[in-house]
Design a protein around this motif. Structure first.
Motif, mmCIF file in Angstrom:
data_model
loop_
_atom_site.group_PDB
_atom_site.id
_atom_site.type_symbol
_atom_site.label_atom_id
_atom_site.label_comp_id
_atom_site.label_asym_id
_atom_site.label_seq_id
_atom_site.Cartn_x
_atom_site.Cartn_y
_atom_site.Cartn_z
ATOM 1 N N GLU A 54 22.009 40.098 -48.205
ATOM 2 C CA GLU A 54 22.981 39.656 -49.060
ATOM 3 C C GLU A 54 22.736 37.732 -48.804
ATOM 4 O O GLU A 54 23.109 37.066 -49.659
ATOM 5 N N ASN A 55 22.671 37.734 -47.314
ATOM 6 C CA ASN A 55 22.073 36.199 -47.416
ATOM 7 C C ASN A 55 21.091 35.198 -46.776
ATOM 8 O O ASN A 55 19.940 36.314 -46.493
ATOM 9 N N ASP A 56 20.706 35.019 -46.871
ATOM 10 C CA ASP A 56 19.712 33.815 -46.830
ATOM 11 C C ASP A 56 18.715 34.132 -45.259
ATOM 12 O O ASP A 56 17.332 34.246 -44.711
ATOM 13 N N GLU A 57 19.615 33.713 -44.048
ATOM 14 C CA GLU A 57 19.237 33.340 -43.620
ATOM 15 C C GLU A 57 19.021 34.790 -42.673
ATOM 16 O O GLU A 57 17.957 35.355 -41.762
ATOM 17 N N ASP A 58 19.354 35.667 -43.030
ATOM 18 C CA ASP A 58 18.745 37.552 -43.340
ATOM 19 C C ASP A 58 17.518 37.229 -42.886
ATOM 20 O O ASP A 58 16.513 38.272 -42.920
ATOM 21 N N VAL A 59 17.211 37.551 -44.749
ATOM 22 C CA VAL A 59 15.533 37.541 -45.232
ATOM 23 C C VAL A 59 14.285 36.014 -44.212
ATOM 24 O O VAL A 59 14.327 36.879 -44.478
ATOM 25 N N ASN A 60 15.188 35.110 -43.933
ATOM 26 C CA ASN A 60 14.499 34.169 -42.954
ATOM 27 C C ASN A 60 14.281 35.012 -42.003
ATOM 28 O O ASN A 60 12.717 34.994 -41.680
ATOM 29 N N ALA A 61 14.886 35.456 -41.034
ATOM 30 C CA ALA A 61 14.519 36.076 -39.793
ATOM 31 C C ALA A 61 13.597 37.848 -39.534
ATOM 32 O O ALA A 61 12.999 37.207 -38.945
ATOM 33 N N CYS A 62 13.965 37.812 -41.359
ATOM 34 C CA CYS A 62 12.978 39.287 -41.292
ATOM 35 C C CYS A 62 11.317 39.093 -41.898
ATOM 36 O O CYS A 62 10.636 39.365 -41.467
ATOM 37 N N LEU A 63 11.006 37.951 -42.074
ATOM 38 C CA LEU A 63 9.918 37.154 -42.641
ATOM 39 C C LEU A 63 9.391 36.591 -41.059
ATOM 40 O O LEU A 63 8.341 36.922 -41.255
ATOM 41 N N ASP A 64 10.310 36.094 -40.113
ATOM 42 C CA ASP A 64 9.213 35.884 -39.149
ATOM 43 C C ASP A 64 9.553 37.004 -38.765
ATOM 44 O O ASP A 64 8.099 36.970 -38.134
ATOM 45 N N ARG A 65 10.204 37.862 -38.428
ATOM 46 C CA ARG A 65 9.784 39.118 -37.517
ATOM 47 C C ARG A 65 8.419 39.201 -37.645
ATOM 48 O O ARG A 65 7.419 39.938 -37.246
ATOM 49 N N MET A 66 8.107 39.725 -39.414
ATOM 50 C CA MET A 66 7.039 40.911 -40.500
ATOM 51 C C MET A 66 6.451 39.561 -39.846
ATOM 52 O O MET A 66 4.418 40.393 -39.495
ATOM 53 N N GLY A 67 5.914 38.380 -39.728
ATOM 54 C CA GLY A 67 5.395 37.353 -39.478
ATOM 55 C C GLY A 67 4.448 37.425 -38.387
ATOM 56 O O GLY A 67 3.371 37.747 -38.312
ATOM 57 N N TYR A 68 5.517 37.437 -37.572
ATOM 58 C CA TYR A 68 5.461 37.590 -35.820
ATOM 59 C C TYR A 68 4.105 39.014 -35.236
ATOM 60 O O TYR A 68 3.444 39.161 -34.872
ATOM 61 N N SER A 69 5.201 39.721 -36.529
ATOM 62 C CA SER A 69 4.109 41.487 -36.136
ATOM 63 C C SER A 69 2.608 41.506 -36.519
ATOM 64 O O SER A 69 1.629 41.968 -36.362
ATOM 65 N N ILE A 70 2.610 40.663 -37.499
ATOM 66 C CA ILE A 70 0.865 40.292 -38.036
ATOM 67 C C ILE A 70 0.264 39.570 -37.540
ATOM 68 O O ILE A 70 -1.186 39.801 -36.943
ATOM 69 N N GLY A 71 0.388 37.803 -36.611
ATOM 70 C CA GLY A 71 0.126 37.607 -35.558
ATOM 71 C C GLY A 71 -0.257 37.956 -34.544
ATOM 72 O O GLY A 71 -1.524 37.568 -33.954
ATOM 73 N N ILE A 72 0.318 38.946 -34.333
ATOM 74 C CA ILE A 72 0.056 39.182 -32.701
ATOM 75 C C ILE A 72 -0.660 40.688 -33.260
ATOM 76 O O ILE A 72 -1.759 40.795 -32.003
ATOM 77 N N ARG A 73 -1.186 40.863 -33.903
ATOM 78 C CA ARG A 73 -2.358 41.524 -34.258
ATOM 79 C C ARG A 73 -3.460 41.060 -35.223
ATOM 80 O O ARG A 73 -4.937 41.853 -35.208
ATOM 81 N N LEU A 74 -3.939 40.158 -35.182
ATOM 82 C CA LEU A 74 -4.651 39.193 -35.855
ATOM 83 C C LEU A 74 -5.263 38.246 -35.232
ATOM 84 O O LEU A 74 -6.202 38.012 -36.054
ATOM 85 N N ILE A 75 -4.753 37.851 -33.874
ATOM 86 C CA ILE A 75 -5.077 37.089 -33.384
ATOM 87 C C ILE A 75 -6.493 37.515 -32.913
ATOM 88 O O ILE A 75 -7.731 36.765 -31.953
ATOM 89 N N ASP A 76 -6.380 38.649 -32.896
ATOM 90 C CA ASP A 76 -7.735 39.369 -32.311
ATOM 91 C C ASP A 76 -8.335 39.033 -33.610
ATOM 92 O O ASP A 76 -9.851 39.155 -32.960
#
Length: 180
Positions: A35-57
């Motif tokens: 419903e709110n943008d803060e939740d979307v922003n947090a979800c995108l950040d979490r997804m990006g974080y998961s990608i980043g910890i795998r992408l670094i290799d």
């Protein structure tokens, strides 16, 4: 059969366009789910974080960069090597603190918004590209550099440029390992 010399670059461009379109569909779905943008922003950040910890290799294997000796060198590698490698753009880097732990990546062109004209008025606080912040934060954490990463300016919100702020949270440690 022989390939034409420009074939590989063409495939890269097609896959980037597919990624950008898929990313737009992902953000649209998240906007429907939350419903709110803060939740979307947090979800995108979490997804990006998961990608980043795998992408670094992949990044370390493909780029063959050496160990960075300073925060400014790290910011330069992110801008000149990582962004170029994965998004095809090279942001400029500026240091925004006297202590040398805060940097800005300034993107003249953000490929993630190629097919986005503007954010709807009811989504004014949405940080459309927040995935990038999570990717940077996750990748830095995997090389033992804690950082806060956030958008400072966004063209989708009417700013002149897109600016990502990176604040390194710990003082650089000068540890020297000696062999006995």
């Amino acid at each position: 059969m022989s390939r034409s010399p420009g074939r590989k670059q063409e495939n890269h461009k097609i896959s980037r366009e597919l990624f950008v379109l898929t990313y737009g569909a992902l953000v649209a779905q998240l906007c429907k789910d939350y419903e709110n943008d803060e939740d979307v922003n947090a979800c995108l950040d979490r997804m990006g974080y998961s990608i980043g910890i795998r992408l670094i290799d992949d990044f370390l294997a493909r780029s063959a960069v050496k160990k960075c000796r300073s925060y400014s060198e790290t910011a330069d590698v992110i801008a000149q090597v990582a962004f170029k490698m994965y998004l095809g753009v090279t942001p400029s880097v500026s240091c925004s603190s006297a202590t040398g732990n805060e940097f800005s990546l300034i993107l003249d062109k953000n490929p993630l918004v190629d097919f986005v004209e503007e954010l709807p008025a009811e989504r004014a606080s949405l940080c459309y590209c927040n995935l990038l912040c999570g990717v940077i934060r996750g990748a830095l954490e995997m090389v033992h550099l804690a950082a806060e990463v956030s958008f400072l300016q966004d063209r989708l919100k009417g700013d002149a440029v897109t600016e990502i702020g990176i604040t390194f949270l710990r003082k650089p440690e000068d540890r020297k390992h000696r062999r006995n």
